[in-house]
Design an enzyme around this catalytic site. Sequence first.
Site, PDB file in Angstrom:
ATOM      1  N   ASP A 511     -16.129  44.949  16.384  1.00  0.00           N
ATOM      2  CA  ASP A 511     -16.226  45.583  17.700  1.00  0.00           C
ATOM      3  C   ASP A 511     -14.814  45.789  18.250  1.00  0.00           C
ATOM      4  O   ASP A 511     -13.840  45.262  17.699  1.00  0.00           O
ATOM      5  CB  ASP A 511     -17.049  44.678  18.616  1.00  0.00           C
ATOM      6  CG  ASP A 511     -17.602  45.397  19.839  1.00  0.00           C
ATOM      7  OD1 ASP A 511     -17.503  46.640  19.900  1.00  0.00           O
ATOM      8  OD2 ASP A 511     -18.129  44.718  20.732  1.00  0.00           O
ATOM      9  N   GLU A 514     -11.222  50.294  18.435  1.00  0.00           N
ATOM     10  CA  GLU A 514     -10.747  51.673  18.618  1.00  0.00           C
ATOM     11  C   GLU A 514      -9.224  51.816  18.430  1.00  0.00           C
ATOM     12  O   GLU A 514      -8.832  52.906  18.018  1.00  0.00           O
ATOM     13  CB  GLU A 514     -11.164  52.185  20.004  1.00  0.00           C
ATOM     14  CG  GLU A 514     -12.646  52.403  20.167  1.00  0.00           C
ATOM     15  CD  GLU A 514     -13.442  51.106  20.243  1.00  0.00           C
ATOM     16  OE1 GLU A 514     -14.587  51.085  19.795  1.00  0.00           O
ATOM     17  OE2 GLU A 514     -12.894  50.103  20.742  1.00  0.00           O
ATOM     18  N   ASP A 587     -21.739  51.452  23.902  1.00  0.00           N
ATOM     19  CA  ASP A 587     -22.237  50.847  25.136  1.00  0.00           C
ATOM     20  C   ASP A 587     -23.046  51.846  25.966  1.00  0.00           C
ATOM     21  O   ASP A 587     -22.579  52.405  26.959  1.00  0.00           O
ATOM     22  CB  ASP A 587     -21.070  50.309  25.959  1.00  0.00           C
ATOM     23  CG  ASP A 587     -20.315  49.200  25.219  1.00  0.00           C
ATOM     24  OD1 ASP A 587     -20.867  48.669  24.243  1.00  0.00           O
ATOM     25  OD2 ASP A 587     -19.182  48.884  25.618  1.00  0.00           O
TER      26      ASP A 587
END
Length: 919
Positions: A511, A514, A587
Amino acid sequence: MEAAEKEEISVEDEVVDKTIFRDCSKIAFYRRQKQQLSKNTTYRALLDSATTGQDSTKFQIINETTKIPLLVEVYGIERNIFRFKINEETPLKPRYEVPDVLTNKPTTVRLISYSGDGGSLTLTDGKEDLKCYITANPFKIDLISEKEVVISINSLGQLYFEHLQTPQTQRITNKNEEKSSADTSQENPEDPGLWEEKFGNFVDVKANGPASIGLDFSLHGFEHVYGIPQHAESHQLQNTRDGDAYRLYNLDIYGYQIHDKMGIYGSVPYLLAHKLGRTIGIFWLNASETLVEINTEPAVEYTLTQMNPAAAKQMVRPRTNVHWMSESGIIDVFLLTGPTPSDIFKQYSYLTGTQAMPPLFSLGYHQCRWNYEDEQDVEAVDAGFDEHDIPYDVMWLDIEHTEGKRYFTWDKKKFPNPKRMQELLRSKKRKLVVISDPHIKVDPDYSVYAKAKEEGFFVRNKEGGDFEGVCWPGLSSYLDLTNPKVREWYSGLFAFPAYQGSTDILFIWNDMNEPSVFRGPELTMQKNAIHHGNWEHRELHNIYGFYQQMATAEGLIQRSKGKERPFVLSRSFFAGSQKYGAVWTGDNTAEWSYLKISIPMLLTLNITGISFCGADVGGFIGNPEAELLVRWYQAGAYQPFFRGHATMNTKRREPWLFGEENTRLIREAIRERYTLLPYFYSLFYYAHVASEPVMRPLWVEFPDELETFGVEDEYMLGSALLVHPVTEPKATTVDVFLPGSNEIWYDYKTFAHWEGGCTVKIPVALDTIPVFQRGGSVVPIRTTIGKSTGWMTNSPYGLRVALSTKVYGQLDSAVGEVYLDDGHSFQYLHQKQFLHRKFSFCSSVLSNSCADERGHYPSKCVVEQILVLGLKKKPSSVSTHSSDGKDQPVTFTYYAQTSTLSLEKLSLNIGADWEVHIT
C-alpha cells in the site's frame, strides 16, 4: 501514537481536497507545450539520411526553427507491432528509457524500405499487408493496413521535444543565447517552470531544465477509445478540452472524485481504439508524469463543389486525435495493429507479460479492515464466518498489526503470538495477508531501517542525503526499489528467518506505494529526489509501485524455494504489473455512485492487461446502508478480486451485522462466488496463457455490434456469463441489453430465455443478481461449498449446459472448458501437472475430452450434476458412455415449463473421457 502520526492521520480523514493536487493549468510542461504548439513549429524528415539495418530503420528529423536534429528509429516487431523511438541524437547525457516493463527484448522483423520521390519513404515487413509511409515535409508517418490509413503520427504537427541543457549555473546568461532550443525552452516571464516550478509551498528545482516530449496520433475511422487507467471515469474515454486532460501520475487520493480525469493510484499508458472491423492500440512507454488529450471528430456529410450530381455528397470518416505529453524521457511508442480485440490483447501481453496465474485461495472472498484490533478480534471474526455459514479464504491485517508501523514486525501487545493465530487460520484452511509499505520508519534501533541506511538503500534527496518524508510511522525514509540490489534485499526480508512470526500462509499487501508522502507536493515524493543510476524521481515516478510489487512477489517465491505461487496486492501499478499479482481501485466511498463507477474502472484495467482487480466491497470510506452493502457484495461476487474493506473510523460491517435477512443475502452472494470458482479459475488460466481478460466489456465479445461499444453498466465474465449488477437504490427493475441477434440468453436463476439483440426489462428484488448464461456455453461449477477453497479440493462438479438455437429453431451445440491443478504451486508449469478438459454438446451428446494432451493431474473429482438449458423436448432416455465401453442409464428430471433437463447423482470422473447420450 506519535505526534507526527496523529497530525498526519487527518490527511486521510476527509474526502479529497482537490486544491492539494494540480490540474493542467498548474503543470508547467503542459502550459509550455500548448503555448509553443500554437506557433506551428514543424519538423522535417531528412530521408536521405535513412539507413535500414537488421533491427530498425533510422533517420533524422530536424526542427525547422532551431535546426536541431532528432533521431527517429522505426522497428517492425513480430505479431504486427511497430515501435517508434525519437530521441536526441547527441543528448548532454542519456535520457531515461523505461526498463523492466517489457518481458523480453521484442523480436524484430527486418523492414524493407522503398524510397519515394525523395519526399517519402515506405517501410514494410515484407508481408505487404502493413506499411509505414513516412512523409518528409512536414514530418508525418501513416500506418497503412489493407490500403487504408489506420493511424497517422504527427499529422497535427504536435511533435514536441525539449533538449537537455547544462544547468543554469553553468550557462552564460547572454540574451542572444537564450534563443537556442527556442521551440521548447525559452525562459520568459510568461512561463516560468523551465528550471524551477512552484506549487503551493513546494519548489521543484530541475537540474536539467525542461525536458518534456509530446506527439499526436490520429486514429482514422475510430470514435470509441478506451484504456489509460487509472481514473474514476467512464470506460469509453471522453473528449478533453484545453486545460483538461487525462493525467497519468500515481497519487494517494483519499476518496477520489468520480467522473474526473485526475490521476489516482496507478498508470498504464496504453490506449485502445475499436471500430467495426478493427481494434488498435497505442502503448506509450514512459514512466514520467503524462497527460493525454482526446478529441473525437464524428463522421460528417459534406457537399462537393463540382457539378457531378452522383458525387454531390460524401461522408467524412470519424477520427479520434490523441495527444500524449510527458514531462521527460524519450518518445518510445508501440503501435499494436490488431486487427481483432483478441489479437490486441496478445500483442500487448507479448510486450508486457500476461496475468500471473493466481493461487486458487486468492479467488475466494477476502475479509479486511483498517484494522482488526488484536488476535482475539481476528479469532472472533474468523469464528463469525463459520457461525453464519459464510465461506471466506483470507483474513487481512492493516498497519496497526505492526510495532509502531515498523513493517515486518508485530505489535507485542495486540499480536503476541502471530504464529498461533496463523495456525488457527491454517486449521480452517485459510490464509493471512498483512501490509508492507515502502516507507521505513527512521529509527536506528529498527533493524530494517538500520540495514537499509547502512547499505545506502534509500532514495536520496537532491543534496545527497537520505530522502525523508512523513507517512504512517512519522518520519520515514523510502526504499529505492528501482535498484536491483535493493529489490533483492527487500525480497529476502520475506524469508521465514528474517520475518519473525510469519508462516507459509502469510501473503502480502503493498500500500501507499505511489509513493505516498504526507507532507510532499501532491502528497508524494519531490520530483528531484535521486534514485539508483542518478535518475531523478520525475523520470520514473509512475513505476515506483510496480517495482515494490515485483520485489514482493519475488520474495514470496524465494521464500518457498520457487515452489509456491505468490499473492501480492498492490495499490500502485504500471504497465506490466499483471505479472506480479492483483490491484484494486483504492480508497473508494460507501456511496451508490462509487459502486456504479467501479464497473467501468475494472473493465478498463482488464482490457489493459490487469485482469486481477477489484474494488473494496461496501466502500472503504463511510458507512454503507444495508441495501448498498448487499448490492456491493452481489457485484463483487462476479468480479475478479473480491474483498470487503473499511477504514478505521467506520462502523464494523462484517457480513452478519445487518440483520438476519441481509446476512442471508450476503451469504448467498458469497456462496455463489464459491460455486463459480471452477469457472473463475479457468478464466484466469486463459488470461495467463492466452491473454484473454477475465472481465470483458461487451464490445470485446461482440466487436461487430455498434450497440455494445458504449455499454459500461454490464459486462461479460469470460465468454459465457453476462452480469448486470444492480447499482441504484430501491431498484425494482433493470434494463439489461442482451447483445447478439443470433444469440440466446438464459437467466442464470430462473432459466427464462431471450433472443439477443434487444434490451430486456428485468424485475429485481433485493435477492436478484441479474446474470445471464450465453446459449452455446458450458459453465463448470462446484456443487458443494466448503468453509474456504481449501475444503473444496475434492468437491464434486456440476455442468451448466446452455444450448444455442439455429435460425430455424433446431437444437445447436454448446462448448465449454475447465482447468484445474493443485491450486497453489508451479507444478502446472514445470511438471505439466494440470487437467484441461473440454465439454461439448452436439447432436444430443455431451462429451468430456482432453483439451491439452500435455497436462496430467490425478483428480478424484467427479461431475455429479448436469443441467441442460433449452432442451425443447423431454427425452425418452439418458445414458452415460464411458471410455471403457460401458453404458449406464441415468435417472433424469425434465421441466417442461423451463425446457430444462436435470441429471443428478452422477459419478463421472472430471479427468476421464465420457459421453452423456440424450435420446
